[in-house]
Design a protein around this motif. Structure first.
Motif, mmCIF file in Angstrom:
data_model
loop_
_atom_site.group_PDB
_atom_site.id
_atom_site.type_symbol
_atom_site.label_atom_id
_atom_site.label_comp_id
_atom_site.label_asym_id
_atom_site.label_seq_id
_atom_site.Cartn_x
_atom_site.Cartn_y
_atom_site.Cartn_z
ATOM 1 N N ASN A 1 -31.740 -44.536 49.883
ATOM 2 C CA ASN A 1 -31.338 -43.876 50.579
ATOM 3 C C ASN A 1 -30.319 -42.483 50.146
ATOM 4 O O ASN A 1 -30.121 -42.837 48.989
ATOM 5 C CB ASN A 1 -30.113 -44.659 51.735
ATOM 6 C CG ASN A 1 -28.981 -45.158 51.142
ATOM 7 O OD1 ASN A 1 -29.182 -45.966 50.042
ATOM 8 N ND2 ASN A 1 -27.969 -44.570 51.499
ATOM 9 N N ASP B 1 -34.669 -41.524 58.426
ATOM 10 C CA ASP B 1 -33.498 -42.472 58.515
ATOM 11 C C ASP B 1 -33.149 -42.953 57.406
ATOM 12 O O ASP B 1 -32.039 -43.635 57.173
ATOM 13 C CB ASP B 1 -34.015 -43.743 59.562
ATOM 14 C CG ASP B 1 -35.343 -44.395 58.875
ATOM 15 O OD1 ASP B 1 -36.329 -43.709 58.408
ATOM 16 O OD2 ASP B 1 -35.154 -45.581 58.891
ATOM 17 N N ASN B 2 -33.712 -42.502 56.191
ATOM 18 C CA ASN B 2 -32.932 -42.753 54.942
ATOM 19 C C ASN B 2 -32.301 -41.697 54.432
ATOM 20 O O ASN B 2 -31.869 -41.721 53.225
ATOM 21 C CB ASN B 2 -34.128 -42.944 54.037
ATOM 22 C CG ASN B 2 -34.632 -44.404 54.140
ATOM 23 O OD1 ASN B 2 -34.217 -45.349 54.508
ATOM 24 N ND2 ASN B 2 -36.117 -44.375 53.767
ATOM 25 N N ASN C 1 -29.017 -39.419 55.301
ATOM 26 C CA ASN C 1 -27.828 -39.130 56.235
ATOM 27 C C ASN C 1 -27.083 -38.117 55.823
ATOM 28 O O ASN C 1 -26.679 -37.948 54.527
ATOM 29 C CB ASN C 1 -26.768 -40.412 56.175
ATOM 30 C CG ASN C 1 -25.706 -40.391 57.307
ATOM 31 O OD1 ASN C 1 -26.155 -40.247 58.509
ATOM 32 N ND2 ASN C 1 -24.625 -40.624 56.735
#
Length: 159
Positions: free
Chosen positions: A95, A127-128, A130
Motif C-alpha cells: 500500500n 484501494d491500495n 491513499n
C-alpha cells in the motif's frame, strides 16, 4: 513473504506560468511547481519512498536534475522506472499512504483521479493508494503559498 517500508518527502516552490501537476493530474490553479521535471511533489515523494524500501537511494540519484533527459519529463515516467526496479526485485505494492501539504488550491476534488492515475502506474488497485491533503493553517512556506510539500510511506511485498 518479506515486506519493507519506505518513506519519501518532496517540496517544490510555486511559481507563475507553470502547470500544477499532482499525482499525475493537472490541477487548475494560477501557479505551478518549479522543477527540472514537471515537479510533481506527490509522485516524487512516492518515488523516494519506493526507492527507500528497495534500498536504492533516492530520486536524485536515479533521475538527476543535471541530466537534460529529465527536463520537463512527466513524473509518472519516473515512477514507471521505479516500478520497473520493483519488478526486478520481485516486489509489489502492499500500500501507499501519502499526504499533500498545501494551503491552496483545495485538492479534495482531484484526489480520486490522483489515486486512479497513480495506481495504474504502480500496477495496483486504487484501494491500495491513499492520498490525503492538508493545510498548515497559514504557517510556513506551504501556508503562505510559497510552495507545496508531500510525504509518502509505502509498504512493498517481495514474492
Amino acid at each position: 513473504m518479506k515486506s519493507k517500508v519506505g518513506l519519501g518527502y518532496d517540496v517544490h516552490r510555486l511559481v507563475p506560468e507553470r502547470e500544477l501537476i499532482l499525482g499525475g493530474v493537472k490541477i487548475p490553479y494560477t501557479k505551478g511547481l518549479l522543477g527540472h521535471s514537471d515537479a510533481d511533489v506527490l509522485t516524487h515523494a512516492i518515488c523516494d519512498a519506493l526507492l527507500g524500501a528497495l534500498g536504492l537511494g533516492d530520486i536524485g540519484q536515479h533521475f538527476p536534475d543535471t541530466d537534460s533527459a529529465y527536463r520537463g519529463i512527466s513524473s509518472l515516467k519516473l515512477l514507471a522506472n521505479v516500478v520497473e526496479y520493483m519488478r526486478q526485485q520481485h516486489a509489489l505494492i502492499g500500500n501507499v499512504d501519502a499526504v499533500v501539504i498545501a494551503q491552496q488550491p483545495k485538492l479534495r476534488p482531484y484526489i480520486e483521479a490522483m489515486r486512479i492515475t497513480l495506481a495504474k502506474v504502480l500496477v495496483t488497485t486504487p484501494d491500495n493508494v491513499n492520498i490525503k491533503a492538508t493545510t498548515t493553517e497559514g504557517l510556513g512556506f506551504t501556508g503562505t503559498g510559497e510552495g507545496i510539500a508531500a510525504q509518502a510511506i509505502v509498504n512493498i511485498i517481495f514474492s
